[in-house]
Design a protein around this motif. Structure first.
Motif, PDB file in Angstrom:
ATOM      1  N   ARG A 134      14.322  -0.266  -8.048  1.00  0.00           N
ATOM      2  CA  ARG A 134      13.009  -0.190  -7.405  1.00  0.00           C
ATOM      3  C   ARG A 134      13.018  -0.975  -6.102  1.00  0.00           C
ATOM      4  O   ARG A 134      13.547  -2.070  -6.031  1.00  0.00           O
ATOM      5  N   ARG A 135      12.389  -0.389  -5.092  1.00  0.00           N
ATOM      6  CA  ARG A 135      12.344  -1.043  -3.803  1.00  0.00           C
ATOM      7  C   ARG A 135      11.142  -1.980  -3.756  1.00  0.00           C
ATOM      8  O   ARG A 135      10.081  -1.673  -4.287  1.00  0.00           O
ATOM      9  N   ILE A 136      11.331  -3.123  -3.117  1.00  0.00           N
ATOM     10  CA  ILE A 136      10.205  -4.051  -2.952  1.00  0.00           C
ATOM     11  C   ILE A 136       9.771  -4.012  -1.498  1.00  0.00           C
ATOM     12  O   ILE A 136      10.406  -4.582  -0.615  1.00  0.00           O
ATOM     13  N   GLY A 137       8.687  -3.270  -1.230  1.00  0.00           N
ATOM     14  CA  GLY A 137       8.116  -3.231   0.115  1.00  0.00           C
ATOM     15  C   GLY A 137       7.002  -4.262   0.240  1.00  0.00           C
ATOM     16  O   GLY A 137       6.782  -5.064  -0.672  1.00  0.00           O
ATOM     17  N   ALA A 138       6.299  -4.205   1.372  1.00  0.00           N
ATOM     18  CA  ALA A 138       5.219  -5.176   1.607  1.00  0.00           C
ATOM     19  C   ALA A 138       4.125  -5.041   0.553  1.00  0.00           C
ATOM     20  O   ALA A 138       3.613  -6.045   0.034  1.00  0.00           O
ATOM     21  N   LEU A 139       3.773  -3.801   0.220  1.00  0.00           N
ATOM     22  CA  LEU A 139       2.711  -3.577  -0.766  1.00  0.00           C
ATOM     23  C   LEU A 139       3.099  -4.153  -2.133  1.00  0.00           C
ATOM     24  O   LEU A 139       2.316  -4.857  -2.778  1.00  0.00           O
ATOM     25  N   GLU A 140       4.348  -3.839  -2.552  1.00  0.00           N
ATOM     26  CA  GLU A 140       4.822  -4.381  -3.830  1.00  0.00           C
ATOM     27  C   GLU A 140       4.828  -5.907  -3.783  1.00  0.00           C
ATOM     28  O   GLU A 140       4.495  -6.576  -4.767  1.00  0.00           O
ATOM     29  N   GLY A 141       5.222  -6.442  -2.620  1.00  0.00           N
ATOM     30  CA  GLY A 141       5.261  -7.905  -2.483  1.00  0.00           C
ATOM     31  C   GLY A 141       3.889  -8.528  -2.715  1.00  0.00           C
ATOM     32  O   GLY A 141       3.754  -9.505  -3.455  1.00  0.00           O
ATOM     33  N   ILE A 142       2.866  -7.933  -2.090  1.00  0.00           N
ATOM     34  CA  ILE A 142       1.508  -8.472  -2.249  1.00  0.00           C
ATOM     35  C   ILE A 142       1.059  -8.334  -3.705  1.00  0.00           C
ATOM     36  O   ILE A 142       0.477  -9.254  -4.283  1.00  0.00           O
ATOM     37  N   LEU A 143       1.360  -7.182  -4.317  1.00  0.00           N
ATOM     38  CA  LEU A 143       0.961  -6.991  -5.715  1.00  0.00           C
ATOM     39  C   LEU A 143       1.682  -7.982  -6.642  1.00  0.00           C
ATOM     40  O   LEU A 143       1.081  -8.547  -7.556  1.00  0.00           O
ATOM     41  N   TRP A 144       2.976  -8.188  -6.377  1.00  0.00           N
ATOM     42  CA  TRP A 144       3.713  -9.185  -7.169  1.00  0.00           C
ATOM     43  C   TRP A 144       3.096 -10.569  -6.981  1.00  0.00           C
ATOM     44  O   TRP A 144       2.974 -11.350  -7.924  1.00  0.00           O
ATOM     45  N   GLY A 145       2.722 -10.881  -5.731  1.00  0.00           N
ATOM     46  CA  GLY A 145       2.118 -12.189  -5.465  1.00  0.00           C
ATOM     47  C   GLY A 145       0.808 -12.349  -6.229  1.00  0.00           C
ATOM     48  O   GLY A 145       0.570 -13.373  -6.874  1.00  0.00           O
ATOM     49  N   LEU A 146      -0.042 -11.316  -6.193  1.00  0.00           N
ATOM     50  CA  LEU A 146      -1.312 -11.401  -6.916  1.00  0.00           C
ATOM     51  C   LEU A 146      -1.081 -11.437  -8.424  1.00  0.00           C
ATOM     52  O   LEU A 146      -1.823 -12.079  -9.164  1.00  0.00           O
ATOM     53  N   GLY A 147      -0.024 -10.748  -8.868  1.00  0.00           N
ATOM     54  CA  GLY A 147       0.348 -10.818 -10.285  1.00  0.00           C
ATOM     55  C   GLY A 147       0.759 -12.232 -10.667  1.00  0.00           C
ATOM     56  O   GLY A 147       0.389 -12.732 -11.733  1.00  0.00           O
ATOM     57  N   GLY A 148       1.512 -12.883  -9.783  1.00  0.00           N
ATOM     58  CA  GLY A 148       1.900 -14.269 -10.029  1.00  0.00           C
ATOM     59  C   GLY A 148       0.688 -15.173 -10.082  1.00  0.00           C
ATOM     60  O   GLY A 148       0.575 -16.048 -10.951  1.00  0.00           O
TER      61      GLY A 148
END
Lengths: 57, 261
Positions: free
Chosen positions: B132-146
């Motif tokens: 799976r690729r981690i783009g900017a959108l995924e990064g923000i979602l991962w951050g909010l998940g954290g």
């Protein structure tokens, strides 16, 4: 299918060590800065612990 | 791979830590210092004044692990300079005055966020290793998940505390805190990356589990600071966390994807 599964498994097993090390390092930092109860650490990290919502004292 | 992860985590976590510290000083530090004046007795909220018949001793015993440990010396109505009777005298004013104190806050914010960044980037590594690729959108979602896993979900049981807030025993709270973090992270992971309804249901169950068990609670409410102050503190602490985590996720994903594997 078999090849891509094998490639995936190889990628994952290659990444496993570094990922595990990052998890251990990150959790340790979180424990030391956020949860360890030595008096000196507690006083130094006091404001950050309250602000981050770690159980402080 | 480890070096790439480590460098990304230190840079992203370091910058996010400075951001969190800046927000801390802008929104939180004055609330915290005010609360300490209530904690020390320099200020007295009218409802907590001894003249109102408010029984401190009842609440105090829930404040610390060891109720028998000289609580008599822990009197909130004593004017400034009172020493805590709970074994660890925290003067809240380390040598170096407020400059030293605030320096430590910056340092520990950086340390804590580098720790957060390491966990986040370990997640990026695992996601990428499974294609799976981690783009900017995924990064923000991962951050909010954290943020949800490490601050928001634990706060639903254990709200960010003003200094001087009585709470249940520390050990029990720490155990519930770690359990909540693990369950929430696992639950979100299953929802986001699991295939099929069974895994999604397992994710929801994991998210709910710590709250079904319930956080350890103090016996009754015995805080000495005004409730408005505690509410402001908790809301601002969570707001700061949400901003710093979203930034951390975005920035870490940019650093991560910029570098060759």
């Amino acid at each position: 299918m078999t090849i891509s599964t094998t490639a995936k498994t190889t990628a994952l097993s290659k990444a496993f060590g570094p990922i595990l090390m990052m998890v251990v390092l990150g959790s340790s930092l979180m424990f030391v800065a956020g949860h360890a109860q030595s008096a000196a650490l507690h006083d130094a990290a006091h404001d950050v612990r309250h602000a981050t919502g770690f159980p402080c004292h | 791979m480890f070096k790439r992860m480590f460098v990304s985590a230190v840079v992203a976590g370091g910058v996010a830590g400075f951001l969190a510290a800046a927000l801390h000083f802008a929104f939180l530090q004055d609330r915290l210092l005010l609360a300490e004046q209530y904690e020390s007795g320099a200020l007295i909220h009218f409802q907590a004044a001894p003249a109102m018949g408010h029984d401190h001793a009842a609440g105090e015993s829930a404040d610390h692990d060891d109720a028998a440990n000289g609580e008599a010396g822990h009197d909130h109505s004593t004017p400034q300079g009172a020493v805590d009777g709970d074994g660890h005298s925290h003067s809240h004013e380390p040598s170096g005055g407020s400059l030293g104190r605030n320096g430590l806050t910056v340092m520990f914010d950086v340390l804590v966020y580098v720790g957060f960044a390491m966990l986040l980037i370990a997640g990026f590594g695992a996601a990428e290793a499974t294609g799976r690729r981690i783009g900017a959108l995924e990064g923000i979602l991962w951050g909010l998940g954290g943020f949800a896993a490490i601050q928001l979900a634990p706060a639903m049981g254990l709200a960010p505390e003003l200094p001087g807030t009585p709470a249940a025993a520390l050990g029990a709270r720490q155990v519930w805190w770690w359990m909540t973090v693990l369950c929430t992270a696992g639950g979100l992971g299953l929802l986001a990356y699991g295939r099929g309804m069974a895994l999604a249901a397992a994710g929801v169950a994991l998210l709910a589990l710590p709250h079904l068990i319930g956080a350890p609670e103090a016996d009754g409410y015995a805080g000495v600071a005004p409730p408005e102050l505690a509410a402001e503190f908790a809301a601002r602490a969570l707001g700061i966390g949400a901003i710093a985590w979203a930034f951390l996720g975005w920035f870490a994903s940019r650093l991560w994807s910029d570098k060759p594997a």
